[in-house]
Write a protein that holds these residues in place. Structure first.
Motif, PDB file in Angstrom:
ATOM      1  N   MET A 276       0.827  -1.204   0.000  1.00  0.00           N
ATOM      2  CA  MET A 276       0.000   0.000   0.000  1.00  0.00           C
ATOM      3  C   MET A 276       0.863   1.257   0.000  1.00  0.00           C
ATOM      4  SD  MET A 276      -2.879   1.510  -0.095  1.00  0.00           S
ATOM      5  CE  MET A 276      -4.351   0.663   0.476  1.00  0.00           C
ATOM      6  N   LEU A 277       1.902   1.265   0.794  1.00  0.00           N
ATOM      7  CA  LEU A 277       2.791   2.428   0.857  1.00  0.00           C
ATOM      8  C   LEU A 277       3.410   2.703  -0.503  1.00  0.00           C
ATOM      9  CD1 LEU A 277       4.495   4.610   2.241  1.00  0.00           C
ATOM     10  CD2 LEU A 277       6.019   2.795   3.069  1.00  0.00           C
ATOM     11  N   LEU A 278       3.970   1.686  -1.141  1.00  0.00           N
ATOM     12  CA  LEU A 278       4.598   1.879  -2.441  1.00  0.00           C
ATOM     13  C   LEU A 278       3.560   2.224  -3.506  1.00  0.00           C
ATOM     14  CD1 LEU A 278       7.105   1.837  -4.203  1.00  0.00           C
ATOM     15  CD2 LEU A 278       6.838  -0.645  -4.442  1.00  0.00           C
ATOM     16  N   ALA A 279       2.418   1.537  -3.490  1.00  0.00           N
ATOM     17  CA  ALA A 279       1.387   1.787  -4.504  1.00  0.00           C
ATOM     18  C   ALA A 279       0.833   3.207  -4.398  1.00  0.00           C
ATOM     19  CB  ALA A 279       0.263   0.768  -4.366  1.00  0.00           C
ATOM     20  N   ARG A 280       0.555   3.670  -3.197  1.00  0.00           N
ATOM     21  CA  ARG A 280       0.025   5.027  -3.031  1.00  0.00           C
ATOM     22  C   ARG A 280       1.052   6.081  -3.471  1.00  0.00           C
ATOM     23  NH1 ARG A 280      -4.776   6.768   0.002  1.00  0.00           N
ATOM     24  NH2 ARG A 280      -6.231   5.033  -0.208  1.00  0.00           N
ATOM     25  N   MET A 281       2.313   5.871  -3.092  1.00  0.00           N
ATOM     26  CA  MET A 281       3.352   6.839  -3.473  1.00  0.00           C
ATOM     27  C   MET A 281       3.512   6.891  -4.991  1.00  0.00           C
ATOM     28  SD  MET A 281       4.827   8.255  -0.698  1.00  0.00           S
ATOM     29  CE  MET A 281       6.608   8.451  -0.672  1.00  0.00           C
ATOM     30  N   LEU A 282       3.434   5.740  -5.642  1.00  0.00           N
ATOM     31  CA  LEU A 282       3.605   5.706  -7.093  1.00  0.00           C
ATOM     32  C   LEU A 282       2.370   6.216  -7.819  1.00  0.00           C
ATOM     33  CD1 LEU A 282       5.382   2.249  -7.570  1.00  0.00           C
ATOM     34  CD2 LEU A 282       6.427   4.524  -7.680  1.00  0.00           C
ATOM     35  N   GLN A 283       1.200   5.861  -7.338  1.00  0.00           N
ATOM     36  CA  GLN A 283      -0.016   6.259  -8.053  1.00  0.00           C
ATOM     37  C   GLN A 283      -0.286   7.753  -7.956  1.00  0.00           C
ATOM     38  OE1 GLN A 283      -3.747   5.681  -6.232  1.00  0.00           O
ATOM     39  NE2 GLN A 283      -4.894   5.417  -8.141  1.00  0.00           N
ATOM     40  N   ALA A 284      -0.081   8.314  -6.792  1.00  0.00           N
ATOM     41  CA  ALA A 284      -0.503   9.697  -6.553  1.00  0.00           C
ATOM     42  C   ALA A 284       0.495  10.730  -7.050  1.00  0.00           C
ATOM     43  CB  ALA A 284      -0.764   9.911  -5.064  1.00  0.00           C
ATOM     44  N   PHE A 285       1.763  10.320  -7.288  1.00  0.00           N
ATOM     45  CA  PHE A 285       2.789  11.298  -7.634  1.00  0.00           C
ATOM     46  C   PHE A 285       3.743  10.757  -8.700  1.00  0.00           C
ATOM     47  CE2 PHE A 285       1.565  11.824  -3.197  1.00  0.00           C
ATOM     48  CZ  PHE A 285       1.171  13.161  -3.175  1.00  0.00           C
ATOM     49  N   THR A 286       4.240  11.672  -9.518  1.00  0.00           N
ATOM     50  CA  THR A 286       5.371  11.335 -10.372  1.00  0.00           C
ATOM     51  C   THR A 286       6.641  11.545  -9.546  1.00  0.00           C
ATOM     52  OG1 THR A 286       5.609  13.595 -11.211  1.00  0.00           O
ATOM     53  CG2 THR A 286       4.151  12.094 -12.442  1.00  0.00           C
TER      54      THR A 286
END
Length: 549
Positions: free
Chosen positions: A497-507
């Motif tokens: 979840m941490l990695l997915a949220r960081m990648l999805q929400a931001f470039t």
């Protein structure tokens, strides 16, 4: 060969003279006169130990110890090694095949933990599940964790708290970069997301104090997280007193009751030669001054009736009763087990995410592939949810590759042999300490092609889901076996979840002032040498971020 006239050797002379003076005759006889029976296999290979003290001198001269150990094994071209520290044999393993012999075929022989100063202090005197030697107490606490704290049903019960912190993560990172983009400290965001989640799950609150104005950690949380990582780096960290039992007890008592004595150079070298006692007790005091009052206050609330419903894990721990209706856990047991939960939650997900994003920034095609997967599975009109995680195979592969190449700790938590045994043709004595190398498994060239290259695709198999664990022990993301990590579900969820949220929400890009991200490791541990600073910019619709305010 150790130079006996070196300043380091002479400065520790008083300490070792005292050791030699206290050596009993039967120990001397054991190491000078005992001969290996003809029919008994040899010990695993290793450097020739000094009389009586073994390799303690060399250990003191080579810090950090894990680098020295791996260098020795590389130079000797071996995958299993035996070191002797005082009277303790320490077995190190870098081969998945040999690791399976220990942790699968003979798992029940290696179920215990060592008696050591750091574990004793951190576990409140061996009151917890993970750090305590095998016994009724550790079995009791593991049952409670498995059935009442880290079970699948409890995981579902706490879902809303984890999602609240996942939303707060995006809100915090957005506050750092804004719409126009800006540089974000990924380590701070990742570590404090993990800290926020476990605080919310245990205490029902994100902050001990008020937090920072930008939604980031306040001074209390910064202090707690720093102390947690200090505790982690010191636990089972080749402390001299871990191998000299009388010194372990003296060091604890002197640091606790006579702290000024260890500050005097001569006495400090005798009672706490590598300062582990002072470090671990100071860190634990910082953590407990923040956490323990929360436990005491909550117990009082349940006792006076101002709290009547279970809302978090602390309520669950307090409410556990035996068949006679008597509380199952004392306040000391609750406080110590919470300490262990904090330690177990905060390091692995944050370290893997920081390394994964750093590696992916240097290889932008990986970021593009991750964004394609996220857009396909989740879309761009909502944030990733936990139900999406099983379908994010490439994102999970990136996290798993970070676990493989960049483990948060060089070795698995130490195990102890409960009896004499044989493994791979070698004799393993009762009481031996077993250290399975996360570095050795994950970077083993016999197992992994081009092992130092970050390549998530090596974990992708057509038609198969990616899991962060590896049952063949080609890497160690979470400990395994009877003393394995009971929080694999929680750890896997937090990491993904941490990695997915960081990648999805931001470039994510290299900051304007740099050409690439430095992937250097710290000199003293396996964290990045410097916290990851990366340029971030929102990549989803504006209304999603405004909705979080």
């Amino acid at each position: 060969m150790t130079d006996i006239f070196s300043p380091q050797f002479l400065s520790l002379g008083g300490f070792f003279l005292l050791i030699v003076a206290l050596v009993s005759y039967h120990i001397a006889k054991r190491f000078h006169h005992e001969k290996r029976p003809i029919d008994r296999p040899p010990l695993p290979p290793g450097p020739k130990p000094w009389p009586l003290v073994g390799s303690l001198f060399t250990l003191l001269r080579n810090k950090p110890a894990f680098k020295w150990i791996h260098s020795l094994m590389h130079d000797m071209d071996i995958e299993i090694m035996c070191l002797r520290f005082w009277s303790v044999h320490v077995i190190t393993v870098t081969s998945p095949k040999i690791a399976r012999e220990f942790l699968k075929k003979q798992d029940e022989v290696f179920m215990s933990r060592p008696f050591c100063m750091s574990a004793f202090v951190t576990s409140g005197g061996y009151l917890t599940a993970a750090l305590s030697p095998l016994g009724d107490q550790s079995k009791k606490m593991r049952r409670i964790l498995a059935s009442d704290i880290l079970s699948p049903s409890r995981h579902r019960w706490l879902h809303a708290k984890r999602i609240e912190e996942a939303d707060h993560l995006i809100r915090y990172v957005f506050s750092q970069c804004g719409w126009s983009g800006g540089v974000v400290n990924v380590r701070v965001a990742a570590q404090h997301f993990c800290g926020n989640v476990i605080r919310k799950m245990v205490f029902g609150k994100r902050f001990f104090g008020k937090g920072a104005e930008d939604g980031g950690p306040g001074p209390e949380e910064i202090e707690q997280v720093a102390a947690l990582f200090t505790t982690l780096s010191t636990t089972h960290a080749f402390c001299i007193s871990d191998y000299v039992p009388w010194l372990r007890n003296v060091s604890i008592n002197v640091n606790k009751h006579f702290p000024l004595l260890v500050r005097i150079p001569f006495f400090g070298r005798i009672f706490d030669p590598d300062h582990h006692g002072k470090i671990i007790m100071t860190a634990n005091a910082i953590i407990r001054k923040l956490q323990d009052p929360e436990v005491d206050e909550r117990i009082h609330q349940w006792a006076n009736g101002t709290r009547t419903q279970e809302e978090d894990l602390l309520d669950v721990l307090i409410g556990l009763k035996d068949e006679a209706g008597i509380p199952l856990l004392s306040s000391d047991e609750i406080k110590s087990q919470i300490m262990e939960l904090m330690l177990a939650t905060i390091d692995n997900p944050s370290n893997a995410t920081e390394w994964a994003i750093a590696e992916m920034i240097n290889q932008p095609q990986m970021l593009s592939r991750a964004w394609d997967e996220l857009d396909r599975v989740v879309g761009r009109d909502r944030f990733v949810q936990e139900d999406d995680l099983p379908k994010l195979n490439y994102v999970k592969a990136c996290a798993k590759e970070a676990f493989r190449l960049h483990p948060v700790a060089p070795f698995n938590v130490t195990r102890v042999s409960l009896k004499d045994t044989q493994v791979c043709g070698y004799f393993i004595t009762k009481g031996s300490h077993l250290l399975v190398s996360r570095l050795g498994l994950g970077r083993n060239p016999e197992v992994w092609e081009d092992p130092l290259r970050f390549d998530p695709e090596r974990h992708l198999v057509e038609g198969q889901d990616v899991f962060l664990t590896d049952h063949e022990l080609r890497l160690l993301s979470f400990s395994t076996g009877r003393r394995g990590c009971p929080g694999v579900l929680l750890g896997s969820t937090l990491t993904t979840m941490l990695l997915a949220r960081m990648l999805q929400a931001f470039t994510w890009e290299v900051p304007p002032t740099k050409e690439c991200i430095s992937l250097s490791e710290s000199e003293r541990d396996l964290l990045m040498a410097k916290p990851l600073l990366a340029a971030a910019r929102p990549r989803l619709a504006e209304h999603l971020y405004y909705r979080l305010e």
